[in-house]
Scaffold this motif. Structure first.
Motif, short mmCIF file in Angstrom:
data_model
loop_
_atom_site.label_atom_id
_atom_site.label_comp_id
_atom_site.label_asym_id
_atom_site.label_seq_id
_atom_site.Cartn_x
_atom_site.Cartn_y
_atom_site.Cartn_z
N ALA A 83 0.83 -1.21 0.00
CA ALA A 83 0.00 0.00 0.00
C ALA A 83 0.86 1.26 0.00
CB ALA A 83 -0.93 -0.01 1.22
N THR A 166 -4.68 6.10 -2.06
CA THR A 166 -3.94 4.94 -1.55
C THR A 166 -3.42 5.18 -0.14
OG1 THR A 166 -1.99 5.76 -2.76
CG2 THR A 166 -3.28 4.02 -3.81
N ALA A 169 -6.22 4.28 2.12
CA ALA A 169 -6.30 2.82 2.21
C ALA A 169 -5.19 2.28 3.10
CB ALA A 169 -6.22 2.21 0.82
N ALA A 170 -3.99 2.85 2.98
CA ALA A 170 -2.85 2.39 3.79
C ALA A 170 -3.09 2.64 5.27
CB ALA A 170 -1.57 3.11 3.34
N ILE A 173 -5.53 -0.10 6.38
CA ILE A 173 -4.86 -1.40 6.43
C ILE A 173 -3.94 -1.47 7.64
CG2 ILE A 173 -3.18 -2.89 5.27
CD1 ILE A 173 -4.28 -1.85 2.61
#
Length: 299
Positions: A83, A166, A169-170, A173
């Motif tokens: 990611a 992203t 999203a990282a 995660i």
């Protein structure tokens, strides 16, 4: 104060917030030093070199700790590394054609996407305070970093927008993995995976070469030892004890810190709009900290 960082013990939320702030402030310098290094280096080569050195340093220091990790931890490290690899690719290629101040603004719109992504993961809407704080932080970042306004997105700005998506999203995660696994290992392993992902890309798309000047090596070492070894490693440790929506608000600190660093090292001046932006950002952070936690020392 935060002696539990590398011992695996419990950590207070206050301490976790201090660690995350430290990580983000340190990492905010990466926009400046990356911009300088990219004048003589290719993006994948730069990413490969800095992640390789960072992983070797961390793996040596914490070799006993890493010897005990599980396959699940390695898998989570690969997910986080993948990611952030995408985040860094978008960021570095965006920086080649986009001013650092604009890049840091667009990338940190992740503060808005995290709660939006969370809706689909948790199937519940974020609290009104989170929505208001996110909006205030975004307004603050805009005041702080957008100088001349207007205009359509350039190719570089679209890449920075990809970095924002992203990055959000990282964060999610990292939040999910860090709460279930070894947070310290999850701060170390992604460096190794970013190096693995960047090697074939560097040889396929670029002509890899080591820095030729002392100034470029200095930038690489700063990016490695501070932004990766310290900043990148501390984030999963801090997020283990924080909610993802709370963590994403701290992303607003990055542009604030980046502007101050630009003033110190590049001689840039902070305009009146920047002061307004800084107030919005600090207000967005303080609005989510109950008065009781400000007045009563964290345990």
């Amino acid at each position: 104060m935060c002696q539990t960082v590398f011992t695996g013990g419990l950590m207070s939320v206050r301490c976790a917030e201090i660690l995350l702030l430290t990580a983000l402030i340190v990492r905010s310098s990466s926009f400046l030093f990356s911009k300088i290094a990219l004048e003589t280096m290719e993006p994948f080569t730069l990413l490969c070199l800095r992640s390789l050195i960072a992983f070797l340093v961390l793996a040596f220091i914490f070799r006993k700790h890493l010897a005990q990790i599980t396959k699940e931890t390695v898998f989570h490290g690969a997910l986080i590394g993948g990611a952030f690899f995408i985040v860094m690719v978008f960021e570095l290629y965006g920086l080649r054609t986009t001013p650092a101040s604009v890049t840091v603004f667009i990338e940190n719109t992740a503060i808005v996407f995290v709660p939006l992504f969370s809706i689909f993961l948790t199937r519940r809407l974020p609290g009104i305070s989170t929505v208001i704080s996110s909006a205030a932080a975004l307004i603050g970042v805009a005041f702080l970093t957008l100088k001349n306004g207007g205009g359509s997105f350039t190719a570089g700005e679209l890449l920075c927008f990809g970095a924002a998506l992203t990055y959000a999203a990282a964060i999610l995660i990292t939040d999910r993995a860090a709460k279930e696994d070894d947070a310290l290992a999850l701060g170390i392993l992604p460096n190794g995976f970013m190096r693995l992902f960047s090697i074939p890309a560097a040889f396929f798309m670029e002509t890899p070469a080591l820095p030729e000047s002392t100034s470029t090596w200095f930038c690489v070492l700063i990016l490695t030892l501070f932004c990766f070894v310290i900043g990148f490693t501390l984030q999963p440790v801090a997020q283990k004890y924080m909610d993802a929506n709370r963590a994403e608000l701290f992303c607003a600190v990055s542009p604030l810190s980046a502007v101050f660093l630009s003033t110190i090292f590049l001689g840039e001046t902070i305009e009146f709009s920047g002061i307004i932006g800084a107030l919005f950002i600090m207000g967005s952070l303080l609005s989510n900290i109950p008065i009781k936690r400000i007045l009563v020392p964290a345990k």
